[in-house]
Motif scaffolding. Structure first.
Motif, mmCIF file in Angstrom:
data_model
loop_
_atom_site.group_PDB
_atom_site.id
_atom_site.type_symbol
_atom_site.label_atom_id
_atom_site.label_comp_id
_atom_site.label_asym_id
_atom_site.label_seq_id
_atom_site.Cartn_x
_atom_site.Cartn_y
_atom_site.Cartn_z
ATOM 1 N N UNK A 142 1.694 -0.560 4.148
ATOM 2 C CA UNK A 142 1.263 -1.581 3.001
ATOM 3 C C UNK A 142 1.658 -0.763 2.390
ATOM 4 N N UNK A 143 1.134 1.352 2.721
ATOM 5 C CA UNK A 143 1.383 1.830 1.581
ATOM 6 C C UNK A 143 2.674 2.378 0.700
ATOM 7 N N UNK A 144 3.191 2.385 2.014
ATOM 8 C CA UNK A 144 4.321 2.432 1.566
ATOM 9 C C UNK A 144 5.446 2.112 0.805
ATOM 10 N N UNK A 145 4.467 0.257 0.950
ATOM 11 C CA UNK A 145 5.439 -0.925 0.071
ATOM 12 C C UNK A 145 5.560 -0.796 -0.937
ATOM 13 N N UNK A 146 4.801 0.543 -2.157
ATOM 14 C CA UNK A 146 3.986 0.511 -3.546
ATOM 15 C C UNK A 146 4.211 -1.048 -4.101
ATOM 16 N N UNK A 147 2.757 -1.765 -3.225
ATOM 17 C CA UNK A 147 1.701 -2.277 -3.829
ATOM 18 C C UNK A 147 1.383 -1.754 -5.226
ATOM 19 N N UNK A 148 0.492 -2.550 -5.623
ATOM 20 C CA UNK A 148 -0.627 -2.147 -6.561
ATOM 21 C C UNK A 148 -1.978 -2.691 -5.865
#
Length: 219
Positions: A142-148
């Motif tokens: 999740x953290x490395x996916x570039x999500x808002x």
């Protein structure tokens, strides 16, 4: 977002089919403090999963360049290390597959209060090596996916719900149809106890391979 959910799905399944928490939930339902203890355990289990996934998501987000759409090399190598650790745990579980001894804490479940059951649920979801490694892997995905922030929060909720389905199903299902479920729960508990290590070895091996593959793909 869709690709992240796809990455989280096998990890959530790996947490969800953990025999130990399912057995614990069943034992609590069949204990003297059935309602309160089982509900407390479910709350602690969910809270522990959320805690690990959220913490690692925040940490993983700081490892990557906000302007880069691809995961950093650090995140990829961490995933590879986590995958190898899961495979090592799988080997250990397979070697212990003939051990059917009942853990001491399971024998004490009949005396657990709702508060202690909540603590046990959190402990099993956070401290258990397999669940911890899978939770860390989910947080990294999740953290490395570039999500808002909103998308990351939604991904954590999805992961938590999927990972908690069996425990929640046992607790909620028993409240809805206690008499009809009691024989089935007893049979499920006995099967899980007899096959705990073998089931976990297979799950860990598959999850380890998936996480290593994701790490190599990010290099």
């Amino acid at each position: 977002m869709g690709s992240v959910i796809g990455d989280l799905l096998p990890l959530a399944v790996g947490v969800a089919i953990s025999p130990i928490p399912i057995m614990a939930a069943i034992l609590m339902i069949l204990s003297k403090n059935a309602g309160g203890a089982a509900t407390g355990f479910a709350v602690g289990w969910v809270a522990g999963i959320v805690l690990v996934a959220t913490a690692i998501t925040l940490i993983a987000g700081s490892l990557d360049d906000p302007g880069d759409s691809e995961p950093s090399a650090a995140s990829s190598w961490i995933k590879i290390a986590l995958g190898v650790a899961l495979v090592v745990l799988a080997v250990r579980q397979w070697r212990a597959r003939s051990d059917t001894a009942v853990p001491g804490w399971m024998e004490a479940i009949d005396t657990l209060t709702p508060g202690k059951a909540t603590g046990l649920g959190a402990l099993l979801s956070v401290v258990n090596p397999k669940n911890l490694l899978l939770g860390i892997s989910a947080g990294l995905a999740i953290g490395s996916a570039g999500l808002g922030a909103g998308e990351a929060a939604a991904a954590i909720v999805v992961f938590t719900l999927l990972a908690s389905i069996p425990v929640l199903a046992v607790v909620i299902g028993y409240r809805v149809a206690a008499d009809r479920l009691r024989p089935s729960l007893n049979s499920l508990r006995e099967w899980l106890h007899a096959n705990n290590h073998a089931v976990m070895a297979i799950v860990l091996a598959v999850m380890g391979a998936v996480v290593v593959g994701k790490g190599i793909g990010g290099l």
